[in-house]
Every structure is written in structure tokens, then in C-alpha cells.
Design a protein around this motif. Structure first.
Motif, PDB file in Angstrom:
ATOM      1  N   PHE A   1       2.968   7.529   8.413  1.00 13.38           N
ATOM      2  CA  PHE A   1       4.142   6.849   8.933  1.00 13.38           C
ATOM      3  C   PHE A   1       4.611   7.488  10.234  1.00 13.38           C
ATOM      4  N   GLU A   2       4.494   8.806  10.330  1.00 17.98           N
ATOM      5  CA  GLU A   2       4.855   9.474  11.579  1.00 17.98           C
ATOM      6  C   GLU A   2       4.010   8.947  12.736  1.00 17.98           C
ATOM      7  N   GLU A   3       2.736   8.712  12.475  1.00 20.35           N
ATOM      8  CA  GLU A   3       1.864   8.150  13.502  1.00 20.35           C
ATOM      9  C   GLU A   3       2.305   6.729  13.854  1.00 20.35           C
TER      10      GLU A   3
ATOM     11  N   CYS B   1       0.825  -1.205   0.000  1.00 21.58           N
ATOM     12  CA  CYS B   1       0.000   0.000   0.000  1.00 21.58           C
ATOM     13  C   CYS B   1       0.861   1.256   0.000  1.00 21.58           C
ATOM     14  N   SER B   2       0.220   2.399   0.083  1.00 21.85           N
ATOM     15  CA  SER B   2       0.965   3.660   0.019  1.00 21.85           C
ATOM     16  C   SER B   2       0.620   4.528   1.212  1.00 21.85           C
ATOM     17  N   LEU B   3       1.024   4.056   2.377  1.00 21.31           N
ATOM     18  CA  LEU B   3       0.836   4.841   3.590  1.00 21.31           C
ATOM     19  C   LEU B   3       1.533   6.187   3.416  1.00 21.31           C
ATOM     20  N   THR B   4       0.862   7.270   3.774  1.00 14.41           N
ATOM     21  CA  THR B   4       1.439   8.598   3.599  1.00 14.41           C
ATOM     22  C   THR B   4       2.551   8.835   4.601  1.00 14.41           C
ATOM     23  N   ALA B   5       3.386   9.835   4.301  1.00 13.37           N
ATOM     24  CA  ALA B   5       4.470  10.187   5.222  1.00 13.37           C
ATOM     25  C   ALA B   5       3.908  10.585   6.582  1.00 13.37           C
TER      26      ALA B   5
ATOM     27  N   ILE C   1       5.822   4.729  21.693  1.00 11.41           N
ATOM     28  CA  ILE C   1       5.010   4.617  22.905  1.00 11.41           C
ATOM     29  C   ILE C   1       4.884   3.161  23.333  1.00 11.41           C
ATOM     30  N   GLY C   2       4.560   2.300  22.364  1.00 13.05           N
ATOM     31  CA  GLY C   2       4.380   0.888  22.686  1.00 13.05           C
ATOM     32  C   GLY C   2       5.654   0.240  23.182  1.00 13.05           C
ATOM     33  N   TYR C   3       6.777   0.544  22.523  1.00 15.63           N
ATOM     34  CA  TYR C   3       8.063  -0.029  22.929  1.00 15.63           C
ATOM     35  C   TYR C   3       8.432   0.447  24.333  1.00 15.63           C
ATOM     36  N   SER C   4       8.190   1.725  24.596  1.00 11.93           N
ATOM     37  CA  SER C   4       8.525   2.283  25.913  1.00 11.93           C
ATOM     38  C   SER C   4       7.683   1.658  27.017  1.00 11.93           C
ATOM     39  N   ASN C   5       6.485   1.200  26.673  1.00  8.59           N
ATOM     40  CA  ASN C   5       5.597   0.602  27.670  1.00  8.59           C
ATOM     41  C   ASN C   5       5.841  -0.886  27.883  1.00  8.59           C
TER      42      ASN C   5
ATOM     43  N   GLU D   1       5.282  -5.477  12.868  1.00  9.35           N
ATOM     44  CA  GLU D   1       5.670  -6.069  11.590  1.00  9.35           C
ATOM     45  C   GLU D   1       4.542  -5.936  10.570  1.00  9.35           C
ATOM     46  N   ARG D   2       3.311  -6.179  11.003  1.00 10.15           N
ATOM     47  CA  ARG D   2       2.162  -6.034  10.106  1.00 10.15           C
ATOM     48  C   ARG D   2       1.990  -4.573   9.683  1.00 10.15           C
ATOM     49  N   ASN D   3       2.233  -3.668  10.613  1.00  7.95           N
ATOM     50  CA  ASN D   3       2.098  -2.240  10.285  1.00  7.95           C
ATOM     51  C   ASN D   3       3.096  -1.820   9.201  1.00  7.95           C
ATOM     52  N   LEU D   4       4.283  -2.363   9.263  1.00  5.44           N
ATOM     53  CA  LEU D   4       5.302  -2.008   8.283  1.00  5.44           C
ATOM     54  C   LEU D   4       4.919  -2.464   6.875  1.00  5.44           C
ATOM     55  N   LEU D   5       4.099  -3.496   6.805  1.00  2.00           N
ATOM     56  CA  LEU D   5       3.687  -3.988   5.494  1.00  2.00           C
ATOM     57  C   LEU D   5       2.882  -2.964   4.710  1.00  2.00           C
ATOM     58  N   SER D   6       2.328  -2.001   5.399  1.00  2.00           N
ATOM     59  CA  SER D   6       1.496  -1.000   4.726  1.00  2.00           C
ATOM     60  C   SER D   6       2.291   0.203   4.244  1.00  2.00           C
ATOM     61  N   VAL D   7       3.606   0.154   4.432  1.00  2.00           N
ATOM     62  CA  VAL D   7       4.431   1.324   4.139  1.00  2.00           C
ATOM     63  C   VAL D   7       5.082   1.191   2.764  1.00  2.00           C
ATOM     64  N   ASN D   8       4.912   2.185   1.951  1.00  2.00           N
ATOM     65  CA  ASN D   8       5.670   2.309   0.709  1.00  2.00           C
ATOM     66  C   ASN D   8       6.801   3.298   0.957  1.00  2.00           C
ATOM     67  N   LYS D   9       8.016   2.805   0.972  1.00  2.00           N
ATOM     68  CA  LYS D   9       9.139   3.660   1.365  1.00  2.00           C
ATOM     69  C   LYS D   9       9.361   4.819   0.396  1.00  2.00           C
ATOM     70  N   GLU D  10       8.841   4.712  -0.818  1.00  2.00           N
ATOM     71  CA  GLU D  10       9.029   5.799  -1.773  1.00  2.00           C
ATOM     72  C   GLU D  10       8.335   7.080  -1.326  1.00  2.00           C
TER      73      GLU D  10
END
Length: 433
Positions: free
Chosen positions: A26-28, A19-23, A35-39, A73-82
Motif C-alpha cells: 500500500f505504501e508503494e 485481495c490482501s495487499l500488504t501494508a 507521483i502520478g498526481y503531481s505529474n 480506483e482499480r488499484n484501491l480494489l486490491s486493498v484490504n483495509k484490515e
């Protein structure tokens, strides 16, 4: 051949072109990961493998952590690095790296918990999956994919190389008898007994390095660092340590030297200052910028590798004009090189303490007084000692690759690029450089 390679470059830097998650989105994603890692109930970073195993949590908490990283890991699947900026791509790679590293960690921890939570004595070798565990610790401390067998062979090669450098200097100094040479190195003339003299000499080294720093790494602003005695240092305390002003009670950046016994070996002074002070830890810390994501993680291969790397450039920084000062660098380099062999020998090949001590005595002359300390260190701090030489070796390879692509470039530009990239895993630094 690389065996059981944690976080291969192919995995970290491939990814997932759906997919093409917007920049902005991605910030979100990044902020939610922070937040999750810190918790997560993650224990503090520790060097001693026994402390590490004692803090491995229950199955329930392991499962909570696994679900967090699987969701990431699933969230990263939605990221288009371009769609991402260069900085966001760095964050993407770091999150992907940490996700895979932690999922593999949790797999090992879950197996260990299921087997009864037995903490091995005398190293990792008696673990049922000791090869996988040792590969994990190598990756933890070096952030590279080097295998245990490669560590062992590199260590042996470096021991041989460094011994040749020491022999070269021995002959240059006019000592053709090894026994006479090492007796000479214990002469009281090498040990400074006046603390003020030690401080002043470190000040002179600092001035010399600063005069040559712009040619080494470009024009950078480097705050003052103050030499002082290491309070409470003992016979097993290293020759020096750097403390950032945010991490000490003195309110300033300090370099502490071990003055235990009322003396200090002057052959140590130049290489230890480069490592702990400038252009090592102090310079790197001075240029590091606070970052909510990157500050969550610790990558010793990055900072210990850099501090080890700079020691090889003493002459470029105006030092090592005294052959004994250069000798001091190689004396300690031999210890670092031999640690690689001992580390892999103990944790991967099952060496006994006696085998480790015997290898030390066969290869290091004149330093029997620290043999027990160093063997205990590599036994208890599995793979930590690899961060210096493996990290430096990785940086030299990055430098060589950079030179091939920039034949007209100056190495100071490479070094500044390395430092500017920040505290990232070396596998990711490879992509940046």
C-alpha cells in the motif's frame, strides 16, 4: 433531501474487500499516486469560477487525467483495509475521496468542453448543467455533501438567528430604537486612528487568548504571531489576514490588519484575531505537519470552518467582556450567514444582482457600503463563501456527536483531536472523530 450528492459517505468509507495487499505494498500504491498526481497538468487552486473554467484543459488531457484516476480506483480494489495502520487507512480514504471527486469533476469538464467551452457570465446558473456544477463547487469548498437547497435554507435560518443576537445586544446596550442604534455604531469613537494603538490592542488580545488557550484546546506550543498593517490594503480588502512564515517575505508568522483610510473599527478586533490568529488559522497552521500526500490538496471547509467555529468561543477565551466586541462578531456573522442565501440564490436559483442587493438591504443594516463588494464576491467566487459557515456547522455537529459518545469528556480533547487529524476533507474527519 440531498440532491446530486458528490462523494457520499457511503462510497468513501465502504470499499472493496477483495485481495490482501500488504501494508508495504500500500505504501508503494500511495507513493505512486503522489507521483502520478503531481505529474498531472492540474491548474493552481483558484476561487474565481471564471478563472477555473478558463484553465479547463483539452479533451486529450481530460482523458489522460480520467485514465489516471480510473487506474487509481482499480488499484484501491486490491486493498484490504484490515492490513493497514490507522495512518494508512487515513491515506486510503483520502485517495479514495480524491479519486471519486476528480472523476466526477472530469465528467462535468468533458461535457462542458463538448458543449463549446462557453464561460458563463454572472454566475453558474446559465450553464446547461448548472445544478451539477454548483453541487461540485459546494463540495470543492466545503468537502461535505450538503445540497444547494440545504445551503439556502441554512442561510435563511442563520440570518434570522444572528439578527436575534444583534437585537439582544442592542437592547443590552440600552438602544431600543434601531435607527438611533445604527447611527451610533458609525460614531468616530469606534474607529482607532493610531496604528500603534491598534498593534498594542492586538497584542493584548493575543496575551488574553494565550492565558486561556490550554483550557480551550489543551497544552499546545503556539509560536508568536506579529500584528502589522496590511501593505496596499484598499476599501475592498477584508479586515485582516494571516500569513504563515513560509508564505510571506517577512520571515515570521504575521497577522495583517486593514488600516486603509487611517482607521480601524475596534469592534472587529477580537473576532478577527481569533479567526486569523489564535486559536484560528495560526494555531492550526502551527500544529500542521508536512505530509507528501495531504499537502497535495486544499480543503477550505476544514480550515475556514475551524476559524469560523472558534469565533463562537470568545468568552471562553477571555474575550467579549465588552458588549461591543461581541456585537462586532455578530455583525460579521450576519454577513457570512447572508452569503449562504446569496450564493445559492445566484448560482442555483438564478437570482439577479438586483435581487441579491435587495435581500442584503432587507436583512443587513448599517453595512450598505460593502453590499456591492459582497454580492460581487459570491457571484465570482461560487461557493467559496460557504466554507466558513458550512464548515463550522459541520464541526459543531462533529462536536455534538463526540459529546454523545464521551459524556464525561472535555471539549478541549475534541478540539485537539480535530486539529491533530490534519488537513483532511470534513467527510473523512467525520470518520476520524
Amino acid at each position: 433531501m440531498r440532491t446530486y450528492s458528490f462523494i457520499t459517505t457511503a462510497f468513501v468509507f465502504s470499499c472493496i474487500l477483495h485481495c490482501s495487499l500488504t501494508a508495504q505494498s500500500f505504501e508503494e500504491l500511495k507513493d505512486n499516486f503522489i507521483i502520478g498526481y503531481s505529474n498531472l497538468r492540474l491548474p493552481g487552486y483558484t476561487y474565481d469560477y471564471r478563472n477555473y473554467f478558463s484553465t479547463i484543459p483539452s479533451r486529450d488531457i481530460i482523458n489522460e487525467q480520467k485514465e489516471f484516476f480510473k487506474q487509481a480506483e482499480r488499484n484501491l480494489l486490491s486493498v484490504n483495509k484490515e492490513n493497514l495502520s490507522a495512518k494508512q487507512q487515513l491515506y486510503f480514504k483520502t485517495i479514495a475521496y480524491e479519486v471519486q471527486f476528480n472523476l466526477q469533476r472530469l465528467q462535468l469538464e468533458e461535457e462542458w468542453v463538448n458543449e463549446g467551452r462557453k464561460i458563463p457570465a454572472g454566475g453558474l446558473y446559465t450553464l446547461s448543467h448548472h445544478k451539477q456544477w454548483y453541487q461540485y463547487f459546494i463540495h470543492k469548498f466545503t468537502s461535505t455533501a450538503i445540497s444547494p437547497a440545504q445551503v439556502f435554507e441554512m442561510g435563511k435560518a442563520e440570518v434570522a438567528r444572528v439578527k436575534k443576537e444583534i437585537s439582544r445586544l442592542q437592547n443590552q446596550l440600552g438602544y431600543h430604537d434601531e435607527t438611533v442604534f445604527y447611527t451610533h455604531l458609525n460614531d468616530p469613537v469606534f474607529f482607532l486612528t493610531d496604528k500603534t494603538t491598534v498593534v498594542n490592542r492586538f497584542s493584548n488580545i493575543d496575551s488574553t487568548v494565550r492565558k486561556n488557550l490550554s483550557a480551550f484546546v489543551g497544552h499546545v506550543s503556539t509560536p508568536s504571531v506579529y500584528a502589522m498593517e496590511w501593505p496596499g490594503a484598499g476599501p475592498s480588502t477584508p479586515p485582516g489576514i494571516y500569513l504563515h512564515h513560509s508564505d510571506n517575505a517577512f520571515g515570521k508568522d504575521v497577522f495583517q490588519f486593514n488600516f486603509y483610510g487611517g482607521h480601524y473599527n475596534y469592534r472587529v478586533m477580537e473576532w478577527i484575531y481569533m479567526h486569523e490568529g489564535i486559536p484560528g488559522h495560526h494555531l492550526q497552521a502551527s500544529l500542521r505537519k508536512a505530509d507528501p500526500l495531504l499537502d497535495l490538496f486544499v480543503y477550505p471547509g476544514n480550515f475556514e470552518g475551524w476559524a469560523c467555529y472558534v469565533e463562537y468561543y470568545g468568552k471562553e477565551l477571555g474575550l467579549f467582556t465588552d458588549a461591543y466586541m461581541e456585537l462586532g462578531k455578530w455583525e460579521w456573522d450576519l454577513v457570512r450567514s447572508l452569503r449562504l442565501v446569496l450564493d445559492a440564490g445566484i448560482h442555483y436559483y438564478g437570482w439577479t444582482k438586483q435581487q441579491a442587493l435587495q435581500y442584503w438591504k432587507e436583512n443587513i443594516k448599517g453595512q450598505d457600503d460593502i453590499a456591492e463588494r459582497e454580492v460581487s464576491r459570491v457571484t465570482n467566487w461560487a461557493a467559496q463563501a460557504l466554507s466558513y459557515k458550512i464548515g463550522a456547522s459541520f464541526i459543531f455537529q462533529l462536536q455534538e456527536n463526540w459529546r454523545l459518545k464521551n459524556p464525561a469528556g472535555q471539549l478541549k480533547d475534541f478540539r485537539l483531536q480535530y486539529l491533530s487529524a490534519g488537513m483532511v476533507p470534513l467527510l473523512i474527519m467525520q470518520d476520524i472523530i
